[in-house]
Design a protein around this motif. Structure first.
Motif, PDB file in Angstrom:
ATOM      1  N   TYR A 195       0.923  -1.090   0.180  1.00  0.00           N
ATOM      2  CA  TYR A 195      -0.153  -0.172  -0.096  1.00  0.00           C
ATOM      3  C   TYR A 195       0.967   1.174   0.052  1.00  0.00           C
ATOM      4  CZ  TYR A 195      -3.367   3.472   1.907  1.00  0.00           C
ATOM      5  OH  TYR A 195      -4.267   4.525   2.074  1.00  0.00           O
ATOM      6  N   THR A 196       0.533   2.226  -0.869  1.00  0.00           N
ATOM      7  CA  THR A 196       1.496   3.536  -0.918  1.00  0.00           C
ATOM      8  C   THR A 196       0.596   4.561  -0.284  1.00  0.00           C
ATOM      9  OG1 THR A 196       2.343   2.663  -3.030  1.00  0.00           O
ATOM     10  CG2 THR A 196       2.496   4.938  -2.371  1.00  0.00           C
ATOM     11  N   VAL A 197       1.150   5.240   0.635  1.00  0.00           N
ATOM     12  CA  VAL A 197       0.473   6.306   1.614  1.00  0.00           C
ATOM     13  C   VAL A 197       0.161   7.282   0.649  1.00  0.00           C
ATOM     14  CG1 VAL A 197       0.826   7.782   3.548  1.00  0.00           C
ATOM     15  CG2 VAL A 197       1.757   5.591   3.575  1.00  0.00           C
ATOM     16  N   ILE A 225      -7.273   0.013   4.850  1.00  0.00           N
ATOM     17  CA  ILE A 225      -6.932  -1.111   4.231  1.00  0.00           C
ATOM     18  C   ILE A 225      -7.746  -2.342   4.768  1.00  0.00           C
ATOM     19  CG2 ILE A 225      -5.046  -2.760   4.399  1.00  0.00           C
ATOM     20  CD1 ILE A 225      -3.076  -0.751   4.584  1.00  0.00           C
ATOM     21  N   TYR A 226      -7.944  -2.382   5.996  1.00  0.00           N
ATOM     22  CA  TYR A 226      -8.814  -3.410   6.775  1.00  0.00           C
ATOM     23  C   TYR A 226     -10.262  -3.130   7.197  1.00  0.00           C
ATOM     24  CZ  TYR A 226      -4.013  -5.440   7.419  1.00  0.00           C
ATOM     25  OH  TYR A 226      -2.757  -5.785   7.394  1.00  0.00           O
ATOM     26  N   GLY A 227     -10.527  -1.953   6.997  1.00  0.00           N
ATOM     27  CA  GLY A 227     -11.755  -1.434   7.422  1.00  0.00           C
ATOM     28  C   GLY A 227     -12.154  -1.079   8.812  1.00  0.00           C
ATOM     29  N   SER A 228     -10.948  -1.135   9.532  1.00  0.00           N
ATOM     30  CA  SER A 228     -10.931  -1.058  11.045  1.00  0.00           C
ATOM     31  C   SER A 228      -9.569  -0.815  11.501  1.00  0.00           C
ATOM     32  CB  SER A 228     -11.460  -1.993  11.790  1.00  0.00           C
ATOM     33  OG  SER A 228     -11.452  -1.880  13.256  1.00  0.00           O
ATOM     34  N   GLU A 229      -9.127  -0.059  12.441  1.00  0.00           N
ATOM     35  CA  GLU A 229      -7.956   0.257  13.162  1.00  0.00           C
ATOM     36  C   GLU A 229      -7.933  -0.448  14.595  1.00  0.00           C
ATOM     37  OE1 GLU A 229     -10.744   3.354  14.756  1.00  0.00           O
ATOM     38  OE2 GLU A 229     -10.469   2.688  12.971  1.00  0.00           O
ATOM     39  N   ARG A 230      -8.716  -1.360  14.654  1.00  0.00           N
ATOM     40  CA  ARG A 230      -9.068  -2.161  15.936  1.00  0.00           C
ATOM     41  C   ARG A 230      -8.729  -3.789  15.660  1.00  0.00           C
ATOM     42  NH1 ARG A 230     -13.856   0.161  19.314  1.00  0.00           N
ATOM     43  NH2 ARG A 230     -13.651   2.448  18.730  1.00  0.00           N
ATOM     44  N   VAL A 258       0.289  13.963   1.423  1.00  0.00           N
ATOM     45  CA  VAL A 258       1.500  14.213   2.101  1.00  0.00           C
ATOM     46  C   VAL A 258       1.933  13.395   3.344  1.00  0.00           C
ATOM     47  CG1 VAL A 258       2.755  16.259   3.335  1.00  0.00           C
ATOM     48  CG2 VAL A 258       0.855  16.738   1.381  1.00  0.00           C
ATOM     49  N   GLU A 259       1.038  13.082   4.165  1.00  0.00           N
ATOM     50  CA  GLU A 259       1.176  12.229   5.382  1.00  0.00           C
ATOM     51  C   GLU A 259      -0.185  11.767   5.578  1.00  0.00           C
ATOM     52  OE1 GLU A 259       1.468  15.819   8.831  1.00  0.00           O
ATOM     53  OE2 GLU A 259       3.372  14.578   7.965  1.00  0.00           O
ATOM     54  N   GLU A 260      -0.032  10.755   6.516  1.00  0.00           N
ATOM     55  CA  GLU A 260      -1.196  10.167   7.090  1.00  0.00           C
ATOM     56  C   GLU A 260      -0.811   9.417   8.384  1.00  0.00           C
ATOM     57  OE1 GLU A 260      -4.407  10.136   7.749  1.00  0.00           O
ATOM     58  OE2 GLU A 260      -4.915   9.946   5.504  1.00  0.00           O
ATOM     59  N   ARG A 261      -1.893   9.258   9.271  1.00  0.00           N
ATOM     60  CA  ARG A 261      -1.634   8.439  10.622  1.00  0.00           C
ATOM     61  C   ARG A 261      -1.909   6.947  10.124  1.00  0.00           C
ATOM     62  NH1 ARG A 261      -5.962  11.575  13.875  1.00  0.00           N
ATOM     63  NH2 ARG A 261      -6.678   9.421  13.835  1.00  0.00           N
ATOM     64  N   GLY A 293       7.248   8.405  13.442  1.00  0.00           N
ATOM     65  CA  GLY A 293       6.405   9.214  14.234  1.00  0.00           C
ATOM     66  C   GLY A 293       4.905   8.891  14.204  1.00  0.00           C
ATOM     67  N   PRO A 294       3.982   9.718  14.636  1.00  0.00           N
ATOM     68  CA  PRO A 294       2.523   9.479  14.387  1.00  0.00           C
ATOM     69  C   PRO A 294       2.184   9.724  12.933  1.00  0.00           C
ATOM     70  CG  PRO A 294       2.998  11.705  15.335  1.00  0.00           C
ATOM     71  CD  PRO A 294       4.308  11.058  15.194  1.00  0.00           C
ATOM     72  N   PHE A 295       2.711  10.257  12.234  1.00  0.00           N
ATOM     73  CA  PHE A 295       2.476  10.509  10.834  1.00  0.00           C
ATOM     74  C   PHE A 295       3.447   9.781   9.790  1.00  0.00           C
ATOM     75  CE2 PHE A 295       0.422  13.854  12.921  1.00  0.00           C
ATOM     76  CZ  PHE A 295      -0.829  14.080  12.185  1.00  0.00           C
ATOM     77  N   VAL A 296       3.119   8.878   8.754  1.00  0.00           N
ATOM     78  CA  VAL A 296       3.792   8.264   7.743  1.00  0.00           C
ATOM     79  C   VAL A 296       3.495   9.203   6.576  1.00  0.00           C
ATOM     80  CG1 VAL A 296       3.973   6.303   6.589  1.00  0.00           C
ATOM     81  CG2 VAL A 296       3.014   6.111   8.686  1.00  0.00           C
ATOM     82  N   PRO A 297       4.998   9.559   5.876  1.00  0.00           N
ATOM     83  CA  PRO A 297       5.222  10.482   5.018  1.00  0.00           C
ATOM     84  C   PRO A 297       4.313   9.810   3.535  1.00  0.00           C
ATOM     85  CG  PRO A 297       7.332   9.907   5.966  1.00  0.00           C
ATOM     86  CD  PRO A 297       6.229   8.808   6.619  1.00  0.00           C
ATOM     87  N   GLY A 298       3.815  10.871   2.952  1.00  0.00           N
ATOM     88  CA  GLY A 298       3.160  10.344   1.744  1.00  0.00           C
ATOM     89  C   GLY A 298       4.070   9.756   0.905  1.00  0.00           C
ATOM     90  N   GLY A 299       3.636   8.700  -0.135  1.00  0.00           N
ATOM     91  CA  GLY A 299       4.663   7.845  -1.145  1.00  0.00           C
ATOM     92  C   GLY A 299       5.386   6.767  -0.306  1.00  0.00           C
ATOM     93  N   THR A 300       5.098   6.585   1.057  1.00  0.00           N
ATOM     94  CA  THR A 300       5.885   5.416   1.708  1.00  0.00           C
ATOM     95  C   THR A 300       5.118   4.281   1.225  1.00  0.00           C
ATOM     96  OG1 THR A 300       6.525   7.100   3.698  1.00  0.00           O
ATOM     97  CG2 THR A 300       6.361   4.433   3.965  1.00  0.00           C
TER      98      THR A 300
END
Length: 70
Positions: free
Chosen positions: A4-6, A20-25, A9-12, A43-50
């Motif tokens: 999966y490509t983020v 991806i999974y429909g849940s963060e739990r 710019v960035e995403e938690r 950190g808390p944000f994954v850079p875009g394009g990762t």
């Protein structure tokens, strides 16, 4: 395993797990962290394009309720 490509710019990571999974739990965030060593270093944000490796969804945990008064 898929990838999966983020986007953007960035995403938690919890929002990525939800996309991806429909849940963060249920261990989904932990599964992504385990499959991608070093991902937490962002950190808390994954850079875009990762590019993130996506493992299969974790098995749901069945909680057992113990009622000692019964």
């Amino acid at each position: 395993m898929t990838s999966y490509t983020v986007p953007g710019v960035e995403e938690r990571l919890d929002r990525i797990a939800r996309a991806i999974y429909g849940s963060e739990r249920g261990g989904t965030v932990e599964a992504l962290l385990e499959a991608n060593p070093g991902l937490a270093a962002h950190g808390p944000f994954v850079p875009g394009g990762t590019v993130i490796e996506v493992p299969p969804a974790p098995e749901p945990v069945v909680a057992t309720v113990v009622r000692p008064w019964e």
